[in-house]
Scaffold this motif. Structure first.
Motif, PDB file in Angstrom:
ATOM      1  N   PRO A 175       1.104  -1.301   0.010  1.00 33.21           N
ATOM      2  CA  PRO A 175       0.291  -0.023  -0.239  1.00 33.21           C
ATOM      3  C   PRO A 175       0.935   1.498  -0.263  1.00 33.21           C
ATOM      4  O   PRO A 175       1.877   1.262   0.173  1.00 33.21           O
ATOM      5  CB  PRO A 175      -0.716   0.180   1.394  1.00 33.21           C
ATOM      6  CG  PRO A 175      -0.839  -1.374   2.262  1.00 33.21           C
ATOM      7  CD  PRO A 175       0.423  -1.592   1.632  1.00 33.21           C
ATOM      8  N   PRO A 176       0.413   2.609  -0.574  1.00 33.62           N
ATOM      9  CA  PRO A 176       1.236   3.560  -0.536  1.00 33.62           C
ATOM     10  C   PRO A 176       1.799   3.979   0.228  1.00 33.62           C
ATOM     11  O   PRO A 176       3.591   4.473   0.776  1.00 33.62           O
ATOM     12  CB  PRO A 176       0.128   4.617  -0.701  1.00 33.62           C
ATOM     13  CG  PRO A 176      -0.597   3.484  -1.525  1.00 33.62           C
ATOM     14  CD  PRO A 176      -1.127   2.486  -0.722  1.00 33.62           C
ATOM     15  N   GLY A 177       1.566   3.425   1.726  1.00 36.71           N
ATOM     16  CA  GLY A 177       2.117   4.052   2.716  1.00 36.71           C
ATOM     17  C   GLY A 177       3.233   3.369   3.323  1.00 36.71           C
ATOM     18  O   GLY A 177       4.301   3.558   3.182  1.00 36.71           O
ATOM     19  N   LEU A 178       3.022   2.483   3.305  1.00 33.64           N
ATOM     20  CA  LEU A 178       4.156   1.156   3.701  1.00 33.64           C
ATOM     21  C   LEU A 178       5.360   1.250   2.475  1.00 33.64           C
ATOM     22  O   LEU A 178       5.858   1.403   2.627  1.00 33.64           O
ATOM     23  CB  LEU A 178       3.455  -0.512   4.155  1.00 33.64           C
ATOM     24  CG  LEU A 178       2.679  -0.286   4.658  1.00 33.64           C
ATOM     25  CD1 LEU A 178       2.246  -1.988   4.861  1.00 33.64           C
ATOM     26  CD2 LEU A 178       4.149  -0.435   5.678  1.00 33.64           C
ATOM     27  N   ALA A 179       4.277   1.424   1.174  1.00 32.24           N
ATOM     28  CA  ALA A 179       6.182   1.431   0.097  1.00 32.24           C
ATOM     29  C   ALA A 179       6.513   2.759   0.296  1.00 32.24           C
ATOM     30  O   ALA A 179       7.838   2.533   0.233  1.00 32.24           O
ATOM     31  CB  ALA A 179       4.350   1.866  -1.238  1.00 32.24           C
ATOM     32  N   ALA A 180       6.043   3.833   0.656  1.00 29.16           N
ATOM     33  CA  ALA A 180       6.631   4.956   0.530  1.00 29.16           C
ATOM     34  C   ALA A 180       7.958   5.249   1.916  1.00 29.16           C
ATOM     35  O   ALA A 180       9.104   4.576   2.087  1.00 29.16           O
ATOM     36  CB  ALA A 180       6.283   6.287   0.918  1.00 29.16           C
ATOM     37  N   ALA A 181       7.449   4.045   2.567  1.00 31.29           N
ATOM     38  CA  ALA A 181       8.570   3.705   4.877  1.00 31.29           C
ATOM     39  C   ALA A 181       9.591   3.494   4.129  1.00 31.29           C
ATOM     40  O   ALA A 181      10.314   2.423   5.008  1.00 31.29           O
ATOM     41  CB  ALA A 181       7.282   3.177   4.977  1.00 31.29           C
ATOM     42  N   HIS A 182       8.935   1.830   3.262  1.00 35.21           N
ATOM     43  CA  HIS A 182       9.751   0.981   2.777  1.00 35.21           C
ATOM     44  C   HIS A 182      11.171   1.445   1.840  1.00 35.21           C
ATOM     45  O   HIS A 182      12.156   0.993   2.475  1.00 35.21           O
ATOM     46  CB  HIS A 182       8.912  -0.369   1.683  1.00 35.21           C
ATOM     47  CG  HIS A 182      10.199  -1.578   1.374  1.00 35.21           C
ATOM     48  ND1 HIS A 182      10.500  -0.887  -0.014  1.00 35.21           N
ATOM     49  CD2 HIS A 182      10.818  -2.509   1.733  1.00 35.21           C
ATOM     50  CE1 HIS A 182      11.759  -2.058  -0.261  1.00 35.21           C
ATOM     51  NE2 HIS A 182      11.836  -2.554   0.542  1.00 35.21           N
ATOM     52  N   GLU A 183      10.555   2.668   0.865  1.00 35.09           N
ATOM     53  CA  GLU A 183      11.233   2.839   0.130  1.00 35.09           C
ATOM     54  C   GLU A 183      12.294   3.938   1.357  1.00 35.09           C
ATOM     55  O   GLU A 183      13.969   3.921   0.863  1.00 35.09           O
ATOM     56  CB  GLU A 183      11.056   4.166  -0.795  1.00 35.09           C
ATOM     57  CG  GLU A 183      10.168   3.033  -1.650  1.00 35.09           C
ATOM     58  CD  GLU A 183       9.819   4.219  -2.990  1.00 35.09           C
ATOM     59  OE1 GLU A 183      10.040   5.385  -2.850  1.00 35.09           O
ATOM     60  OE2 GLU A 183       8.896   3.936  -3.351  1.00 35.09           O
ATOM     61  N   ARG A 184      11.985   4.421   2.318  1.00 31.66           N
ATOM     62  CA  ARG A 184      13.445   4.594   3.214  1.00 31.66           C
ATOM     63  C   ARG A 184      14.199   4.704   3.874  1.00 31.66           C
ATOM     64  O   ARG A 184      15.080   4.351   3.889  1.00 31.66           O
ATOM     65  CB  ARG A 184      12.139   5.785   4.436  1.00 31.66           C
ATOM     66  CG  ARG A 184      11.018   7.410   3.380  1.00 31.66           C
ATOM     67  CD  ARG A 184      10.520   7.944   4.728  1.00 31.66           C
ATOM     68  NE  ARG A 184       9.687   7.469   5.465  1.00 31.66           N
ATOM     69  CZ  ARG A 184       8.640   7.187   5.268  1.00 31.66           C
ATOM     70  NH1 ARG A 184       7.269   8.347   4.251  1.00 31.66           N
ATOM     71  NH2 ARG A 184       7.084   6.839   6.235  1.00 31.66           N
ATOM     72  N   ALA A 185      12.789   2.884   4.484  1.00 34.80           N
ATOM     73  CA  ALA A 185      14.422   2.247   4.406  1.00 34.80           C
ATOM     74  C   ALA A 185      15.111   1.832   3.759  1.00 34.80           C
ATOM     75  O   ALA A 185      16.637   1.606   4.078  1.00 34.80           O
ATOM     76  CB  ALA A 185      13.484   1.235   5.196  1.00 34.80           C
ATOM     77  N   VAL A 186      15.115   1.259   2.894  1.00 33.16           N
ATOM     78  CA  VAL A 186      16.018   0.752   1.633  1.00 33.16           C
ATOM     79  C   VAL A 186      17.477   2.768   1.545  1.00 33.16           C
ATOM     80  O   VAL A 186      18.250   2.244   1.900  1.00 33.16           O
ATOM     81  CB  VAL A 186      15.456   0.835   1.087  1.00 33.16           C
ATOM     82  CG1 VAL A 186      16.595   0.382  -0.650  1.00 33.16           C
ATOM     83  CG2 VAL A 186      14.907  -0.807   0.606  1.00 33.16           C
ATOM     84  N   ALA A 187      16.735   3.357   1.720  1.00 30.31           N
ATOM     85  CA  ALA A 187      17.374   4.428   1.119  1.00 30.31           C
ATOM     86  C   ALA A 187      18.766   4.953   2.264  1.00 30.31           C
ATOM     87  O   ALA A 187      19.473   4.762   2.288  1.00 30.31           O
ATOM     88  CB  ALA A 187      16.829   5.894   0.955  1.00 30.31           C
ATOM     89  N   LEU A 188      17.575   4.424   4.000  1.00 38.28           N
ATOM     90  CA  LEU A 188      18.523   4.036   4.957  1.00 38.28           C
ATOM     91  C   LEU A 188      19.872   3.421   4.964  1.00 38.28           C
ATOM     92  O   LEU A 188      20.668   3.475   5.562  1.00 38.28           O
ATOM     93  CB  LEU A 188      17.636   4.582   6.226  1.00 38.28           C
ATOM     94  CG  LEU A 188      17.504   4.751   7.717  1.00 38.28           C
ATOM     95  CD1 LEU A 188      18.953   5.301   8.088  1.00 38.28           C
ATOM     96  CD2 LEU A 188      17.474   4.376   8.649  1.00 38.28           C
TER      97      LEU A 188
END
Length: 276
Positions: free
Chosen positions: A170-183
């Motif tokens: 879902p969009p919210g989780l997808a955005a959080a996942h992208e931030r985690a991968v970048a981190l």
């Protein structure tokens, strides 16, 4: 680039039956990695058994108990992680509603210390029952990645989560996942290309062959880079209820000639980790 896969048996130390199955699979070479639950009463024996094999498990950061087993207690005893009786809840949503980040980090530190005291020095960590990912309430991914960076650990966080989740996030989780991968990349924490496991019950699968076909499909679909297939092999009498059936099927799969032939025919290199 080459397709590589880590074949992991999760939940070493969950109880004696699971431990014995995983140790046998490690000795036979059918799995290339395992993860250790340090809070279980069976963990001491499990640590001894893998030391005999020269295997160092990953730290399976465990913040919840398992249904069907006597409740586990945290090694640090942090208040926000436990029920009133001092045990870890077997409901990950209860943990996700109340757990505090500093208590999560303290407990991870205590479990790492437990391993190191027993001459097991892991180089990677992951999350038992997925509690660190925010799938059951609060997410502690940022804290977990910072903790891994401080210890020089790799971490089980897929760059592509869809094979694990089974659908786009879902969009919210997808955005959080992208931030985690970048981190993770910014902190230098090695993560796998993707991860996959069985998420269906015995009744949903219907038969062992359905489970095997699903894993064969997952193997064929692995992308370039290093990914992880993680299973939960055990004996049926070691795990109560329908979960025991699936765990028995997964133990059977890892020795199945059809599966072993597929590992060769797919041209996937089987490795011990996704880190350098």
């Amino acid at each position: 680039m080459t397709r590589r896969v880590v074949i992991t048996a999760d939940d070493l130390g969950r109880e004696a039956g699971t431990t014995e199955v995983i140790v046998a699979l490690l000795a036979e070479g059918h799995v290339t990695a395992t993860t250790l639950i340090c809070v279980s009463p069976a963990a001491e024996r499990a640590a001894s058994r893998v030391r005999e094999l020269g295997v160092v498990p990953r730290l399976h950061v465990t913040l919840t108990s398992e249904r069907g087993l006597p409740r586990w207690r945290p090694l640090d005893g942090a208040a926000s992680l436990v029920d009133p009786d001092g045990t870890l809840s077997d409901d990950p949503f209860a943990l996700g509603a109340r757990g505090e980040a500093h208590d999560v980090v303290r407990e991870a530190d205590a479990q790492l210390h437990w391993m190191r005291e027993r001459n097991l020095v892991p180089v990677a960590a992951d999350s038992h029952a997925g509690t660190l990912y925010g799938l059951h309430g609060r997410s502690w991914l940022a804290e977990a990645l910072d903790w891994c960076a401080r210890h020089g650990f790799a971490f089980r966080l897929p760059r592509d989560p869809e094979p694990y989740v089974g659908a786009p996030l879902p969009p919210g989780l997808a955005a959080a996942h992208e931030r985690a991968v970048a981190l993770a990349d910014a902190l230098g924490v090695s993560i796998p290309q993707t991860i996959a496991t069985n998420r269906r019950t015995a009744s949903e699968l219907g038969a062992y062959e359905r489970l095997r076909d699903d894993y064969l499909r997952r193997l064929a679909a692995l992308p370039e880079g290093t990914s992880e297939l993680f299973l939960h092999p055990s004996s049926e009498d070691a795990v109560t209820g329908p979960d025991g059936v699936v765990r028995t099927w997964e133990a059977r799969l890892l020795r199945d000639p059809v599966w072993l032939d597929a590992l060769e025919s797919e041209g996937v290199e089987v490795v011990g980790g996704w880190w350098p």
